[in-house]
Design an enzyme around this catalytic site. Structure first.
Site, PDB file in Angstrom:
ATOM      1  N   ARG A   9      -6.741  -2.369 -23.279  1.00 27.23           N
ATOM      2  CA  ARG A   9      -7.852  -3.288 -23.098  1.00 27.23           C
ATOM      3  C   ARG A   9      -8.604  -2.898 -21.830  1.00 27.23           C
ATOM      4  NH1 ARG A   9      -3.363  -6.824 -24.346  1.00 27.23           N
ATOM      5  NH2 ARG A   9      -3.671  -7.951 -26.312  1.00 27.23           N
ATOM      6  N   LYS A  64      -2.447  -9.620 -21.817  1.00 26.12           N
ATOM      7  CA  LYS A  64      -2.849 -11.023 -21.801  1.00 26.12           C
ATOM      8  C   LYS A  64      -1.655 -11.916 -21.478  1.00 26.12           C
ATOM      9  CE  LYS A  64      -6.837 -10.871 -24.901  1.00 26.12           C
ATOM     10  NZ  LYS A  64      -7.435 -11.405 -26.142  1.00 26.12           N
ATOM     11  N   HIS A 119     -13.725  -1.426 -26.080  1.00 23.42           N
ATOM     12  CA  HIS A 119     -12.980  -2.038 -27.182  1.00 23.42           C
ATOM     13  C   HIS A 119     -13.072  -1.200 -28.457  1.00 23.42           C
ATOM     14  CE1 HIS A 119     -10.735  -5.303 -28.898  1.00 23.42           C
ATOM     15  NE2 HIS A 119     -11.604  -5.455 -29.867  1.00 23.42           N
ATOM     16  N   ARG A 178     -10.273   1.239 -28.242  1.00 25.39           N
ATOM     17  CA  ARG A 178      -8.999   0.565 -28.559  1.00 25.39           C
ATOM     18  C   ARG A 178      -8.876   0.359 -30.069  1.00 25.39           C
ATOM     19  NH1 ARG A 178      -4.921  -3.115 -26.770  1.00 25.39           N
ATOM     20  NH2 ARG A 178      -4.919  -5.131 -27.828  1.00 25.39           N
ATOM     21  N   HIS A 214       0.116  -7.145 -28.950  1.00 26.27           N
ATOM     22  CA  HIS A 214      -0.201  -8.382 -29.665  1.00 26.27           C
ATOM     23  C   HIS A 214       1.056  -9.238 -29.803  1.00 26.27           C
ATOM     24  CE1 HIS A 214      -3.942  -6.554 -31.821  1.00 26.27           C
ATOM     25  NE2 HIS A 214      -4.225  -7.016 -30.621  1.00 26.27           N
ATOM     26  N   TYR A 219      -7.023  -7.054 -36.708  1.00 27.36           N
ATOM     27  CA  TYR A 219      -7.615  -6.092 -35.779  1.00 27.36           C
ATOM     28  C   TYR A 219      -7.784  -4.729 -36.437  1.00 27.36           C
ATOM     29  CZ  TYR A 219      -8.274  -4.040 -31.116  1.00 27.36           C
ATOM     30  OH  TYR A 219      -8.779  -3.439 -29.995  1.00 27.36           O
TER      31      TYR A 219
END
Length: 304
Positions: A149, A171, A240, A243, A266, A275
């Site tokens: 990211r 995250k 992105h 990615r 994730h 995704y």
């Protein structure tokens, strides 16, 4: 700004959030809850204990009428729900009224992955060898090699880089380790040899700007788009997309959804499935090929 129960409650909520969430999440929720506070205060509501489902529906309706995009509306709703849950946990509300407010439907929107030939042309195009160009090449290679990211790459320190892997914080502050491919390792070695020409003394960041300090998110985005444009890529390049290209190409080659999930960081497999645009046909084919009770016998008729 008046010192009201509502403002104190919002401050306490954001302070608690900062202990577990990233600075970007806290900043986004602060904007969302500020919008909620302004909406409530114009209606004479100065205490979160007065929140109810009707008020929250009217707030999101007003935001929609202002032209807020569905994705932003969904985040507004998530921030409001988090605030209401905070009030419940602290005895100010008996239940979370946001639970009865549906999340705005999101349009199906995924970045289009670059194909392998496009990426090869982009990454293999020679540059001028300057420290900035060497740095940009290393960032491009690392984005695509490891599926990072933007925030993960920007947050890298020198100590996070190993010979064949890199440690990142994803995250929610969740750390993970991802491999670094041969081409990316070569680009990073070249950058580390040039980094001292830019980096300020004592700067820990892996990627620095012309002033010697850590390179920010916006600066990385601008550099990636500029490099892609100079190298003849006909479409806008955002980190992105690299990615997403990493995930799509890896899945196409391996068909290992779990491995891609781990590499992307994730928490839920469903996120990876969306995704990477893994569709039902692919899932069904994988199931039919792998499950011992799903394989069709040669003499079994096709009824589909």
């Amino acid at each position: 700004m008046a010192d009201t129960p509502l403002r104190r409650q919002l401050g306490a909520c954001l302070e608690a959030l900062a202990c577990t969430a990233s600075p970007a999440t806290v900043s986004a929720y602060r904007r969302d809850l500020e919008a909620l506070a302004e909406f409530l205060e114009t209606r004479g509501v100065d205490d979160g204990a007065l929140l109810d489902t009707g008020l929250l529906r009217r707030f999101l309706g007003a935001e929609r009428s202002r032209g807020l995009a569905p994705r932003s509306l969904a985040r507004r709703r998530a921030a409001v729900s988090h605030f209401a849950r905070h009030l419940v946990e602290n005895g100010r509300l008996g239940h979370n009224p946001a639970e009865l407010v549906p999340t705005p439907r999101q349009p199906a929107h995924l970045p289009k992955p670059l194909d392998v030939d496009q990426l090869s042309q982009l990454l293999d195009t020679p540059h001028d060898g300057s420290p900035l160009a060497v740095r940009d090449q290393a960032m491009l290679e690392l984005f695509y090699s490891s599926g990072l990211r933007l925030a993960e790459l920007a947050g890298l320190d020198l100590g996070d880089l190993d010979s064949r892997r890199v440690r990142v914080v994803g995250k929610g502050g969740k750390p993970r380790q991802v491999p670094v491919g041969r081409s990316a390792r070569g680009a990073l070695e070249a950058w580390l040899a040039s980094r001292s020409a830019l980096a300020a003394p004592g700067e820990a960041a892996l990627f620095v700007g012309s002033r010697g300090q850590r390179l920010g998110h916006r600066a990385i985005q601008k550099r990636m788009a500029e490099v892609a444009r100079r190298r003849g890529l006909p479409e806008h390049l955002h980190p992105h997309r690299l990615r997403h290209s990493f995930a799509s190409h890896l899945l196409e080659s391996s068909q290992d959804l779990r491995a891609v999930q781990e590499l992307l960081g994730h928490a839920n497999l469903a996120t990876t499935q969306v995704y990477t645009k893994l569709d039902w046909q692919h899932l069904a084919a994988t199931y039919d090929a792998a499950h011992p009770r799903a394989r069709r016998r040669n003499d079994e008729p096709d009824t589909t």
